[in-house]
Motif scaffolding. Structure first.
Motif, mmCIF file in Angstrom:
data_model
loop_
_atom_site.group_PDB
_atom_site.id
_atom_site.type_symbol
_atom_site.label_atom_id
_atom_site.label_comp_id
_atom_site.label_asym_id
_atom_site.label_seq_id
_atom_site.Cartn_x
_atom_site.Cartn_y
_atom_site.Cartn_z
ATOM 1 N N ASP A 1 6.005 10.990 6.036
ATOM 2 C CA ASP A 1 5.327 12.209 6.501
ATOM 3 C C ASP A 1 5.620 12.419 7.987
ATOM 4 O O ASP A 1 4.737 12.306 8.836
ATOM 5 N N HIS B 1 0.871 13.022 9.736
ATOM 6 C CA HIS B 1 0.331 11.799 10.352
ATOM 7 C C HIS B 1 1.309 10.662 10.111
ATOM 8 O O HIS B 1 1.108 9.821 9.238
ATOM 9 N N TRP B 2 2.390 10.647 10.916
ATOM 10 C CA TRP B 2 3.453 9.679 10.730
ATOM 11 C C TRP B 2 2.965 8.264 11.019
ATOM 12 O O TRP B 2 2.290 8.010 12.012
ATOM 13 N N ASP B 3 3.311 7.321 10.131
ATOM 14 C CA ASP B 3 2.954 5.914 10.282
ATOM 15 C C ASP B 3 4.247 5.115 10.478
ATOM 16 O O ASP B 3 5.038 4.979 9.556
ATOM 17 N N PRO B 4 4.489 4.573 11.688
ATOM 18 C CA PRO B 4 5.750 3.881 11.961
ATOM 19 C C PRO B 4 5.819 2.451 11.423
ATOM 20 O O PRO B 4 6.818 1.770 11.630
ATOM 21 N N THR B 5 4.800 1.984 10.724
ATOM 22 C CA THR B 5 4.763 0.590 10.275
ATOM 23 C C THR B 5 6.022 0.195 9.515
ATOM 24 O O THR B 5 6.593 -0.873 9.757
ATOM 25 N N GLY C 1 3.038 7.575 4.421
ATOM 26 C CA GLY C 1 2.782 7.875 5.832
ATOM 27 C C GLY C 1 4.054 7.813 6.660
ATOM 28 O O GLY C 1 4.248 8.597 7.580
ATOM 29 N N PHE C 2 4.938 6.893 6.320
ATOM 30 C CA PHE C 2 6.221 6.800 7.019
ATOM 31 C C PHE C 2 7.080 8.024 6.733
ATOM 32 O O PHE C 2 7.781 8.520 7.608
ATOM 33 N N ASN D 1 0.848 -1.188 0.000
ATOM 34 C CA ASN D 1 0.000 0.000 0.000
ATOM 35 C C ASN D 1 0.889 1.245 0.000
ATOM 36 O O ASN D 1 1.532 1.546 1.008
ATOM 37 N N ARG E 1 1.091 3.618 3.018
ATOM 38 C CA ARG E 1 1.911 3.262 4.192
ATOM 39 C C ARG E 1 3.294 3.887 4.081
ATOM 40 O O ARG E 1 3.830 4.419 5.049
#
Length: 139
Positions: free
Chosen positions: A34, A38-42, A31-32, A25, A28
Motif C-alpha cells: 500500500d 499507510h505504507w509499512d516498510p517492515t 501494508g508494504f 501477518n 504486514r
C-alpha cells in the motif's frame, strides 16, 4: 540423519524469523504493498536482511569445494528470462498480494491461524498440481 537435522533446524530458524518479523501477518504484506496509503516498510527491512545473509552465503559457497551434507552443489542452470519465468513470477506476486502470504509464511501460519492458512495452502497446492499437469502435457 545429519541432513534431516540440518533441515529441521533451518526450518525452525526460518519459522522463528517469520514470526519475529511479523511476516506471518498478511496485513504486514498488504501494508508494504500500500505505497499510496499507510505504507509499512517492515517487509523491505526483512528482504534487505535476507539479501545480506544470502550475499554472505554465496560468498562462502564460492570458497568451498562441496556442501556439508551433499556431494555437490545443486545450483540453477539457467539465467534466461523467458515467458515462463515472467508468468510464474506474476502469478506468485498476484497470489502474494491478494492473499498476503507466500508459501513459507503460509505453512508457518498453520500453527497460529489454521483455517485461513489451510485455505491458502490448499489453494496453493491445487495451483501447483494444475501447473504440474499442464507442464507435463506441454512437454
Amino acid at each position: 540423519m545429519k541432513r534431516h537435522m540440518i533441515g529441521l533446524v533451518s526450518g525452525v530458524v526460518f519459522g522463528f524469523g517469520l514470526a519475529l518479523s511479523g511476516m506471518m501477518n498478511p496485513a504486514r504484506v498488504r501494508g508494504f504493498l500500500d505505497i499510496f496509503g499507510h505504507w509499512d516498510p517492515t517487509l523491505a527491512f526483512v528482504m534487505g536482511g535476507a539479501m545480506l545473509i544470502m550475499a554472505l552465503a554465496w560468498a562462502f559457497q564460492r570458497r568451498t569445494i562441496k556442501p556439508a551434507c551433499a556431494e555437490e552443489y545443486h545450483l540453477p542452470g539457467t539465467k534466461r528470462i523467458d515467458a515462463r519465468l515472467l508468468i510464474g513470477a506474476g502469478l506468485f506476486g498476484a497470489g502474494w498480494g491478494l492473499g498476503g502470504l507466500c508459501p513459507g509464511p503460509a505453512i508457518a501460519s498453520l500453527g497460529t491461524q489454521f483455517v485461513p492458512a489451510a485455505i491458502f495452502c490448499a489453494s496453493m497446492l491445487v495451483g501447483m498440481l494444475l501447473f504440474r499437469a499442464w507442464d507435463s502435457r506441454m512437454s
